[in-house]
Scaffold this motif. Structure first.
Motif, short mmCIF file in Angstrom:
data_model
loop_
_atom_site.label_atom_id
_atom_site.label_comp_id
_atom_site.label_asym_id
_atom_site.label_seq_id
_atom_site.Cartn_x
_atom_site.Cartn_y
_atom_site.Cartn_z
N GLY A 1 -4.87 4.25 -6.20
CA GLY A 1 -4.70 2.82 -6.04
C GLY A 1 -3.79 2.17 -7.07
O GLY A 1 -3.59 0.96 -7.04
N THR A 2 -3.25 2.95 -7.98
CA THR A 2 -2.33 2.40 -8.97
C THR A 2 -0.89 2.56 -8.47
O THR A 2 -0.60 3.43 -7.65
N PRO A 3 0.01 1.71 -8.96
CA PRO A 3 1.41 1.81 -8.51
C PRO A 3 2.04 3.15 -8.88
O PRO A 3 1.75 3.71 -9.94
N MET A 4 2.89 3.64 -8.01
CA MET A 4 3.64 4.86 -8.30
C MET A 4 4.50 4.63 -9.54
O MET A 4 5.07 3.55 -9.72
N HIS B 1 0.81 -1.22 0.00
CA HIS B 1 0.00 0.00 0.00
C HIS B 1 0.85 1.27 0.00
O HIS B 1 0.40 2.31 -0.48
N LYS B 2 2.06 1.20 0.50
CA LYS B 2 2.95 2.36 0.51
C LYS B 2 3.48 2.67 -0.89
O LYS B 2 4.02 3.73 -1.12
N MET B 3 3.32 1.72 -1.81
CA MET B 3 3.84 1.88 -3.16
C MET B 3 2.76 2.33 -4.15
O MET B 3 2.99 2.38 -5.35
N LEU B 4 1.59 2.68 -3.62
CA LEU B 4 0.48 3.07 -4.48
C LEU B 4 0.21 4.57 -4.42
O LEU B 4 0.42 5.21 -3.41
N MET C 1 12.55 -2.32 -8.92
CA MET C 1 12.48 -1.01 -8.27
C MET C 1 13.79 -0.24 -8.39
O MET C 1 14.85 -0.83 -8.51
N ASN C 2 13.65 1.05 -8.30
CA ASN C 2 14.81 1.93 -8.26
C ASN C 2 15.09 2.31 -6.80
O ASN C 2 14.47 1.76 -5.87
N LYS C 3 15.98 3.24 -6.59
CA LYS C 3 16.36 3.65 -5.23
C LYS C 3 15.16 4.14 -4.42
O LYS C 3 15.02 3.81 -3.24
N LYS C 4 14.27 4.89 -5.04
CA LYS C 4 13.10 5.40 -4.33
C LYS C 4 12.19 4.26 -3.88
O LYS C 4 11.67 4.27 -2.76
#
Length: 64
Positions: free
Chosen positions: A32-35, A25-28, A46-49
């Protein structure tokens, strides 16, 4: 993915010295869509962020 996370969380509740950490949920985004900015070009890794989000959520459990 939500159903899988719920099953994993239920399983871990029965285990000693185990905990479910919700990074999903922290990545949305709010909708509700992914960052978009947490993955490299392949939109899989994933990248550094992205890893920073995980680190922030997981670190308190590792320090216990």
């Amino acid at each position: 993915m939500i159903a899988a996370n719920e099953m994993i969380q239920a399983f871990l509740k029965k285990k000693r010295n185990a905990v479910f950490i919700d990074v999903f949920h922290k990545m949305l985004k709010e909708d509700g869509t992914p960052m978009d900015d947490i993955f490299i070009e392949d939109k899989l890794h994933m990248n550094k962020k992205g890893y920073s989000i995980w680190q922030k959520e997981i670190a308190p459990y590792l320090l216990k």
